[in-house]
Design a protein around this motif. Structure first.
Motif, PDB file in Angstrom:
ATOM      1  N   GLN A 208       0.833  -1.212   0.000  1.00 51.80           N
ATOM      2  CA  GLN A 208       0.000   0.000   0.000  1.00 51.80           C
ATOM      3  C   GLN A 208       0.866   1.260   0.000  1.00 51.80           C
ATOM      4  N   LEU A 209       1.970   1.213   0.756  1.00 50.34           N
ATOM      5  CA  LEU A 209       2.870   2.367   0.817  1.00 50.34           C
ATOM      6  C   LEU A 209       3.480   2.658  -0.550  1.00 50.34           C
ATOM      7  N   SER A 210       3.829   1.614  -1.284  1.00 55.96           N
ATOM      8  CA  SER A 210       4.403   1.794  -2.623  1.00 55.96           C
ATOM      9  C   SER A 210       3.386   2.440  -3.562  1.00 55.96           C
ATOM     10  N   LEU A 211       2.128   2.000  -3.469  1.00 55.00           N
ATOM     11  CA  LEU A 211       1.082   2.547  -4.333  1.00 55.00           C
ATOM     12  C   LEU A 211       0.780   4.005  -3.976  1.00 55.00           C
ATOM     13  N   LYS A 212       0.773   4.302  -2.681  1.00 57.70           N
ATOM     14  CA  LYS A 212       0.507   5.677  -2.257  1.00 57.70           C
ATOM     15  C   LYS A 212       1.626   6.622  -2.709  1.00 57.70           C
ATOM     16  N   LYS A 213       2.863   6.153  -2.627  1.00 56.73           N
ATOM     17  CA  LYS A 213       3.989   6.973  -3.087  1.00 56.73           C
ATOM     18  C   LYS A 213       3.875   7.220  -4.586  1.00 56.73           C
ATOM     19  N   LEU A 214       3.424   6.218  -5.317  1.00 56.66           N
ATOM     20  CA  LEU A 214       3.237   6.377  -6.762  1.00 56.66           C
ATOM     21  C   LEU A 214       2.221   7.484  -7.040  1.00 56.66           C
ATOM     22  N   LEU A 215       1.111   7.459  -6.326  1.00 54.05           N
ATOM     23  CA  LEU A 215       0.057   8.472  -6.533  1.00 54.05           C
ATOM     24  C   LEU A 215       0.525   9.860  -6.125  1.00 54.05           C
ATOM     25  N   GLU A 216       1.344   9.927  -5.092  1.00 48.24           N
ATOM     26  CA  GLU A 216       1.836  11.226  -4.623  1.00 48.24           C
ATOM     27  C   GLU A 216       2.892  11.816  -5.559  1.00 48.24           C
ATOM     28  N   ASP A 217       3.820  10.990  -6.001  1.00 47.11           N
ATOM     29  CA  ASP A 217       4.947  11.492  -6.793  1.00 47.11           C
ATOM     30  C   ASP A 217       4.648  11.544  -8.296  1.00 47.11           C
ATOM     31  N   TYR A 218       3.758  10.667  -8.763  1.00 44.25           N
ATOM     32  CA  TYR A 218       3.487  10.593 -10.201  1.00 44.25           C
ATOM     33  C   TYR A 218       1.975  10.503 -10.450  1.00 44.25           C
ATOM     34  N   PRO A 219       1.235  11.501 -10.014  1.00 44.38           N
ATOM     35  CA  PRO A 219      -0.230  11.431 -10.107  1.00 44.38           C
ATOM     36  C   PRO A 219      -0.765  11.428 -11.541  1.00 44.38           C
ATOM     37  N   LYS A 220       0.011  11.960 -12.487  1.00 40.16           N
ATOM     38  CA  LYS A 220      -0.454  12.031 -13.862  1.00 40.16           C
ATOM     39  C   LYS A 220       0.099  10.902 -14.739  1.00 40.16           C
ATOM     40  N   SER A 221       0.783   9.981 -14.134  1.00 42.92           N
ATOM     41  CA  SER A 221       1.354   8.882 -14.904  1.00 42.92           C
ATOM     42  C   SER A 221       0.283   7.850 -15.246  1.00 42.92           C
ATOM     43  N   PRO A 222       0.457   7.102 -16.328  1.00 44.68           N
ATOM     44  CA  PRO A 222      -0.503   6.043 -16.670  1.00 44.68           C
ATOM     45  C   PRO A 222      -0.633   5.006 -15.550  1.00 44.68           C
ATOM     46  N   GLU A 223       0.461   4.792 -14.809  1.00 44.50           N
ATOM     47  CA  GLU A 223       0.439   3.798 -13.739  1.00 44.50           C
ATOM     48  C   GLU A 223      -0.420   4.230 -12.560  1.00 44.50           C
ATOM     49  N   ALA A 224      -0.679   5.541 -12.450  1.00 48.53           N
ATOM     50  CA  ALA A 224      -1.468   6.036 -11.316  1.00 48.53           C
ATOM     51  C   ALA A 224      -2.892   5.487 -11.359  1.00 48.53           C
ATOM     52  N   VAL A 225      -3.444   5.321 -12.528  1.00 49.84           N
ATOM     53  CA  VAL A 225      -4.807   4.786 -12.654  1.00 49.84           C
ATOM     54  C   VAL A 225      -4.865   3.374 -12.087  1.00 49.84           C
ATOM     55  N   GLU A 226      -3.899   2.561 -12.442  1.00 45.69           N
ATOM     56  CA  GLU A 226      -3.853   1.182 -11.949  1.00 45.69           C
ATOM     57  C   GLU A 226      -3.571   1.152 -10.454  1.00 45.69           C
ATOM     58  N   ALA A 227      -2.772   2.106  -9.967  1.00 46.18           N
ATOM     59  CA  ALA A 227      -2.455   2.157  -8.542  1.00 46.18           C
ATOM     60  C   ALA A 227      -3.711   2.436  -7.723  1.00 46.18           C
ATOM     61  N   LYS A 228      -4.576   3.328  -8.208  1.00 51.36           N
ATOM     62  CA  LYS A 228      -5.821   3.628  -7.500  1.00 51.36           C
ATOM     63  C   LYS A 228      -6.700   2.392  -7.394  1.00 51.36           C
ATOM     64  N   ASP A 229      -6.813   1.647  -8.481  1.00 45.02           N
ATOM     65  CA  ASP A 229      -7.633   0.433  -8.472  1.00 45.02           C
ATOM     66  C   ASP A 229      -7.069  -0.595  -7.495  1.00 45.02           C
ATOM     67  N   LYS A 230      -5.758  -0.726  -7.453  1.00 48.42           N
ATOM     68  CA  LYS A 230      -5.166  -1.699  -6.556  1.00 48.42           C
ATOM     69  C   LYS A 230      -5.324  -1.301  -5.100  1.00 48.42           C
ATOM     70  N   LEU A 231      -5.244   0.002  -4.827  1.00 45.20           N
ATOM     71  CA  LEU A 231      -5.421   0.461  -3.444  1.00 45.20           C
ATOM     72  C   LEU A 231      -6.836   0.160  -2.960  1.00 45.20           C
ATOM     73  N   LYS A 232      -7.807   0.292  -3.832  1.00 46.52           N
ATOM     74  CA  LYS A 232      -9.192  -0.007  -3.446  1.00 46.52           C
ATOM     75  C   LYS A 232      -9.340  -1.477  -3.060  1.00 46.52           C
ATOM     76  N   LEU A 233      -8.657  -2.329  -3.798  1.00 47.37           N
ATOM     77  CA  LEU A 233      -8.730  -3.762  -3.507  1.00 47.37           C
ATOM     78  C   LEU A 233      -8.004  -4.137  -2.216  1.00 47.37           C
ATOM     79  N   LEU A 234      -7.010  -3.334  -1.841  1.00 51.38           N
ATOM     80  CA  LEU A 234      -6.215  -3.651  -0.639  1.00 51.38           C
ATOM     81  C   LEU A 234      -6.832  -3.101   0.648  1.00 51.38           C
ATOM     82  N   LYS A 235      -7.897  -2.317   0.552  1.00 49.78           N
ATOM     83  CA  LYS A 235      -8.518  -1.749   1.755  1.00 49.78           C
ATOM     84  C   LYS A 235      -9.368  -2.805   2.471  1.00 49.78           C
TER      85      LYS A 235
END
Length: 235
Positions: A208-235
């Motif tokens: 979760q920490l890795s995904l959150k860092k991705l969203l914080e540091d690279y919010p406009k990256s293509p990977e950010a969309v996938e990171a959001k979906d994965k964070l929802k599944l990990l809650k």
């Protein structure tokens, strides 16, 4: 002249006439002249034959060069066809296809030697030969370390370790990209794949920490969309 003098002495001693002696000398001179003419003719023939041999040798060299050049061209075309065929083959599961194709094109901007080594490594990854690809990536990464482009190559080191299920090696490579090459276009992908490795290890919190860092540091990256979906599944 010595022979003529000798003939004269012999003739005088045997009673031969001067006329007969002259005829013999003339015949001898004609024979010598004929012999010299024959020698000249033979020499001319040998020289002509030698010229023909050199001409044939030159044409053979031209033919060999032409054939070798054609063979080299054919081999080059065959290699290009094989390379194109390999690129049409889908890589093994776990290898990001879009990133692979993009970085095969990106490699053209690298110096010739390191670019060739990197592409050879990518070709091995495409074939699932991860262990063989690793030393090539390490070599290319060393050559490009001072250029700031090493992040992409180190990312593919992580992918190769991933393919070998070497979690420690994969995490080390992804962490290196994130820490040393944060501006690399493969830094977001490194965080995303890093979270996958932590999940594989059962460490949900660190994933979760890795995904959150991705969203914080690279919010406009293509990977950010996938990171959001994965964070929802990990809650």
């Amino acid at each position: 002249m010595r022979r003529v003098a000798l003939v004269l002495v012999v003739s005088l001693s045997t009673g031969c006439s001067v006329y007969d002696l002259g005829k013999k000398v003339s015949r001898l001179e004609r024979n010598v002249s004929d012999l010299r003419a024959l020698q000249a003719e033979q020499t001319e023939s040998i020289n002509s034959l030698d010229s023909q041999i050199k001409l044939i040798a030159g044409r053979l060299e031209e033919l060999e060069f032409s054939q070798n050049k054609r063979l080299g061209t054919d081999l080059s075309a065959l290699k290009d066809d094989l390379s194109a065929l390999r690129k049409r083959m889908p890589p093994p599961a776990g290898v990001p296809t879009a990133e692979l194709e993009a970085d095969e094109s990106w490699a053209k901007d690298l110096p010739e030697d390191s670019g060739r080594i990197f592409l050879d490594g990518l070709a091995l990854v495409r074939e699932g030969k991860f262990a063989d690809a690793l030393p090539l990536f390490e070599n290319a990464a060393e050559q490009t370390e001072s250029t700031g482009k090493g992040g992409v190559i180190v990312f593919w080191q992580g992918v190769a370790h991933d393919g070998l299920l070497d979690n420690k090696g994969a995490l080390r490579s992804y962490a290196e990209v994130i820490a040393r090459y944060p501006k690399s276009h493969r830094a977001p992908a490194s965080l995303l794949r890093q979270s996958d490795v932590f999940m594989r290890l059962g460490d949900k919190k660190t994933a979760q920490l890795s995904l959150k860092k991705l969203l914080e540091d690279y919010p406009k990256s293509p990977e950010a969309v996938e990171a959001k979906d994965k964070l929802k599944l990990l809650k």
